[in-house]
Design a protein around this motif. Structure first.
Motif, PDB file in Angstrom:
ATOM      1  N   PRO A 105       0.812  -1.239   0.000  1.00 54.73           N
ATOM      2  CA  PRO A 105       0.000   0.000   0.000  1.00 54.73           C
ATOM      3  C   PRO A 105       0.839   1.280   0.000  1.00 54.73           C
ATOM      4  N   LEU A 106       1.696   1.418  -1.001  1.00 52.96           N
ATOM      5  CA  LEU A 106       2.499   2.632  -1.153  1.00 52.96           C
ATOM      6  C   LEU A 106       2.534   3.037  -2.623  1.00 52.96           C
ATOM      7  N   GLY A 107       1.388   2.964  -3.281  1.00 56.01           N
ATOM      8  CA  GLY A 107       1.353   3.154  -4.719  1.00 56.01           C
ATOM      9  C   GLY A 107       0.991   4.546  -5.190  1.00 56.01           C
ATOM     10  N   ASN A 108       0.660   5.457  -4.285  1.00 57.80           N
ATOM     11  CA  ASN A 108       0.315   6.814  -4.694  1.00 57.80           C
ATOM     12  C   ASN A 108       0.598   7.768  -3.540  1.00 57.80           C
ATOM     13  N   MET A 109       0.440   9.054  -3.797  1.00 57.00           N
ATOM     14  CA  MET A 109       0.780  10.065  -2.803  1.00 57.00           C
ATOM     15  C   MET A 109      -0.073   9.952  -1.542  1.00 57.00           C
ATOM     16  N   TYR A 110      -1.346   9.612  -1.704  1.00 58.97           N
ATOM     17  CA  TYR A 110      -2.229   9.472  -0.549  1.00 58.97           C
ATOM     18  C   TYR A 110      -1.706   8.405   0.403  1.00 58.97           C
ATOM     19  N   GLU A 111      -1.380   7.246  -0.139  1.00 59.55           N
ATOM     20  CA  GLU A 111      -0.880   6.155   0.694  1.00 59.55           C
ATOM     21  C   GLU A 111       0.500   6.475   1.255  1.00 59.55           C
ATOM     22  N   TYR A 112       1.321   7.142   0.457  1.00 62.89           N
ATOM     23  CA  TYR A 112       2.678   7.474   0.878  1.00 62.89           C
ATOM     24  C   TYR A 112       2.653   8.425   2.077  1.00 62.89           C
ATOM     25  N   VAL A 113       1.874   9.496   1.989  1.00 63.61           N
ATOM     26  CA  VAL A 113       1.800  10.454   3.100  1.00 63.61           C
ATOM     27  C   VAL A 113       1.207   9.788   4.338  1.00 63.61           C
ATOM     28  N   SER A 114       0.196   8.960   4.144  1.00 66.90           N
ATOM     29  CA  SER A 114      -0.404   8.263   5.272  1.00 66.90           C
ATOM     30  C   SER A 114       0.628   7.385   5.974  1.00 66.90           C
ATOM     31  N   ALA A 115       1.445   6.679   5.209  1.00 64.76           N
ATOM     32  CA  ALA A 115       2.461   5.806   5.798  1.00 64.76           C
ATOM     33  C   ALA A 115       3.541   6.620   6.505  1.00 64.76           C
ATOM     34  N   VAL A 116       3.930   7.749   5.933  1.00 69.39           N
ATOM     35  CA  VAL A 116       4.931   8.615   6.567  1.00 69.39           C
ATOM     36  C   VAL A 116       4.442   9.070   7.937  1.00 69.39           C
ATOM     37  N   VAL A 117       3.197   9.498   8.019  1.00 64.18           N
ATOM     38  CA  VAL A 117       2.652   9.972   9.289  1.00 64.18           C
ATOM     39  C   VAL A 117       2.533   8.825  10.294  1.00 64.18           C
ATOM     40  N   LEU A 118       2.156   7.637   9.821  1.00 64.12           N
ATOM     41  CA  LEU A 118       2.055   6.494  10.728  1.00 64.12           C
ATOM     42  C   LEU A 118       3.412   6.191  11.358  1.00 64.12           C
ATOM     43  N   VAL A 119       4.463   6.237  10.568  1.00 62.15           N
ATOM     44  CA  VAL A 119       5.808   6.019  11.109  1.00 62.15           C
ATOM     45  C   VAL A 119       6.126   7.072  12.170  1.00 62.15           C
ATOM     46  N   ALA A 120       5.770   8.327  11.890  1.00 62.07           N
ATOM     47  CA  ALA A 120       6.026   9.407  12.857  1.00 62.07           C
ATOM     48  C   ALA A 120       5.253   9.177  14.152  1.00 62.07           C
ATOM     49  N   VAL A 121       4.010   8.722  14.052  1.00 61.39           N
ATOM     50  CA  VAL A 121       3.199   8.474  15.249  1.00 61.39           C
ATOM     51  C   VAL A 121       3.818   7.356  16.087  1.00 61.39           C
ATOM     52  N   VAL A 122       4.189   6.259  15.436  1.00 61.90           N
ATOM     53  CA  VAL A 122       4.797   5.139  16.164  1.00 61.90           C
ATOM     54  C   VAL A 122       6.105   5.581  16.817  1.00 61.90           C
ATOM     55  N   ALA A 123       6.909   6.370  16.084  1.00 65.23           N
ATOM     56  CA  ALA A 123       8.166   6.863  16.648  1.00 65.23           C
ATOM     57  C   ALA A 123       7.902   7.748  17.864  1.00 65.23           C
ATOM     58  N   TRP A 124       6.849   8.539  17.812  1.00 65.40           N
ATOM     59  CA  TRP A 124       6.491   9.391  18.943  1.00 65.40           C
ATOM     60  C   TRP A 124       6.109   8.556  20.159  1.00 65.40           C
ATOM     61  N   LEU A 125       5.337   7.503  19.957  1.00 68.50           N
ATOM     62  CA  LEU A 125       4.956   6.632  21.069  1.00 68.50           C
ATOM     63  C   LEU A 125       6.176   5.947  21.677  1.00 68.50           C
ATOM     64  N   VAL A 126       7.130   5.548  20.835  1.00 73.29           N
ATOM     65  CA  VAL A 126       8.367   4.948  21.346  1.00 73.29           C
ATOM     66  C   VAL A 126       9.165   5.987  22.130  1.00 73.29           C
ATOM     67  N   ALA A 181      12.276   6.736   6.922  1.00 70.99           N
ATOM     68  CA  ALA A 181      13.192   7.851   7.186  1.00 70.99           C
ATOM     69  C   ALA A 181      12.446   9.184   7.205  1.00 70.99           C
ATOM     70  N   SER A 182      11.551   9.391   6.254  1.00 69.14           N
ATOM     71  CA  SER A 182      10.808  10.657   6.190  1.00 69.14           C
ATOM     72  C   SER A 182       9.918  10.842   7.412  1.00 69.14           C
ATOM     73  N   GLY A 183       9.279   9.756   7.849  1.00 71.74           N
ATOM     74  CA  GLY A 183       8.436   9.859   9.033  1.00 71.74           C
ATOM     75  C   GLY A 183       9.236  10.164  10.290  1.00 71.74           C
ATOM     76  N   LEU A 184      10.398   9.512  10.422  1.00 71.72           N
ATOM     77  CA  LEU A 184      11.233   9.749  11.595  1.00 71.72           C
ATOM     78  C   LEU A 184      11.812  11.159  11.602  1.00 71.72           C
ATOM     79  N   PHE A 185      12.112  11.702  10.413  1.00 75.60           N
ATOM     80  CA  PHE A 185      12.691  13.041  10.338  1.00 75.60           C
ATOM     81  C   PHE A 185      11.744  14.113  10.872  1.00 75.60           C
ATOM     82  N   LEU A 186      10.441  13.801  10.942  1.00 73.45           N
ATOM     83  CA  LEU A 186       9.498  14.792  11.458  1.00 73.45           C
ATOM     84  C   LEU A 186       9.800  15.138  12.912  1.00 73.45           C
ATOM     85  N   LEU A 187      10.183  14.142  13.714  1.00 72.43           N
ATOM     86  CA  LEU A 187      10.411  14.381  15.141  1.00 72.43           C
ATOM     87  C   LEU A 187      11.583  15.331  15.394  1.00 72.43           C
TER      88      LEU A 187
END
Length: 319
Positions: A105-126, A181-187
């Motif tokens: 599920p990384l085939g378009n911009m919608y899915e890509y941005v959603s996945a980036v934010v999910l990584v950032a959320v998980v990193a924040w919880l950690v 990497a992009s999601g983690l860079f948000l923090l």
């Protein structure tokens, strides 16, 4: 391959539910930040308690009651629980999108941005488990909520099979690593921005009565920005190398001066400069923080402007 419309609909519902829960979590974080005591006040209370008369001994058979959490503390705990619940809905939306289309599920911009934010959320919880930085929650979730809202309102794409250019196992390797990497860079980007705000107030003690006085100290913010960037940088480097290998396999060359390739390399150089500046006397503190913010800005620029405005070889994913 046919798309399972039922699973696709459930994916959309899960996405909007996760977004709504994130908004509630952000409100709870904001309540804790607004009504919670300043760190200095909490420390003073602890010192007063240390000098107070010893409490009466607990009578045998009587269980000592633990100190009750204040309303702001309860709001903070609720915020963390809501963040975790939102992450479950969020993950479910990507999982259902993948099952509906039988693809990664990384085939378009919608899915890509959603996945980036999910990584950032998980990193924040950690990060919350490692450091006492819950009061940053409002500032961390704000860009996440904005990105998810933009993905839903502007970048949304109906569930569909992958375009031919993306039908490769390299999408699992290259795109997934860049997403992480992009999601983690948000923090570290948010931490560096708040570092500058806190530093500006510390340089002028008369202004410490402002909202910045409730932020963690500059050392904590600087340490978070540096450590997360140190972890992200090798992943980002590997993602760029994997993209070059995929480009050679798909287009017959490792590097073609495509706009997305150029900006990705610029981002890599900026983050390399940040790590160098952070380890160099005279560049620590404000200069390094500004470089880190510039790095995050280049990642966002590459994510939106390059994909949506500039035409290039990476313009096949759609919006």
């Amino acid at each position: 391959m046919a798309v399972n419309e039922t699973l696709s609909t459930y994916s959309d519902w899960s996405y909007t539910s996760g977004l709504a829960v994130y908004v509630l979590a952000m409100a709870a974080y904001a309540a804790e930040y607004a009504f919670g005591r300043k760190p200095a006040q909490a420390k003073a209370s602890a010192l007063v308690g240390a000098g107070a008369p010893a409490p009466e001994p607990v009578q045998p058979g009587r269980i000592a009651e633990p100190p009750r959490a204040t309303v702001p503390e309860r709001a903070g705990r609720i915020a963390v629980l809501l963040t975790g619940l939102g992450a479950l809905f969020h993950f479910g939306s990507l999982l259902l999108r993948g099952l509906a289309t039988s693809r990664w599920p990384l085939g378009n911009m919608y899915e890509y941005v959603s996945a980036v934010v999910l990584v950032a959320v998980v990193a924040w919880l950690v990060l919350l488990r490692k450091h006492n930085v819950r009061r940053l929650g409002m500032f961390v979730l704000l860009p996440m909520v904005i990105l998810l809202f933009l993905a839903w309102s502007v970048l949304y794409a109906k569930a569909a099979p992958l375009v031919p250019a993306l039908r490769s196992y390299w999408i699992v390797i290259h795109v997934s690593v860049i997403v992480v990497a992009s999601g983690l860079f948000l923090l570290p980007g948010v931490a560096s921005m708040l570092y500058l705000v806190r530093r500006a107030n510390e340089d002028n003690p008369a202004r410490l009565a402002s909202f910045a006085s409730k932020l963690p100290d500059t050392d904590t913010l600087d340490r978070i920005a540096y450590r997360v960037t140190v972890f992200c940088f090798p992943l980002f480097t590997f993602g760029i190398i994997a993209g070059a290998i995929w480009a050679e396999s798909a287009w017959g060359r490792y590097w073609g001066w495509d706009p997305k390739e150029i900006v990705a390399f610029v981002s890599w150089v900026i983050y390399a400069a940040y790590l160098h500046a952070r380890a160099t006397a005279g560049w620590r503190g404000k200069p390094a923080a500004w470089i880190n913010i510039l790095g995050w800005a280049s990642v966002v620029f590459n994510l939106f402007f390059i994909n949506m405005v500039v035409a290039g070889l990476h313009s096949y994913a759609g919006v």
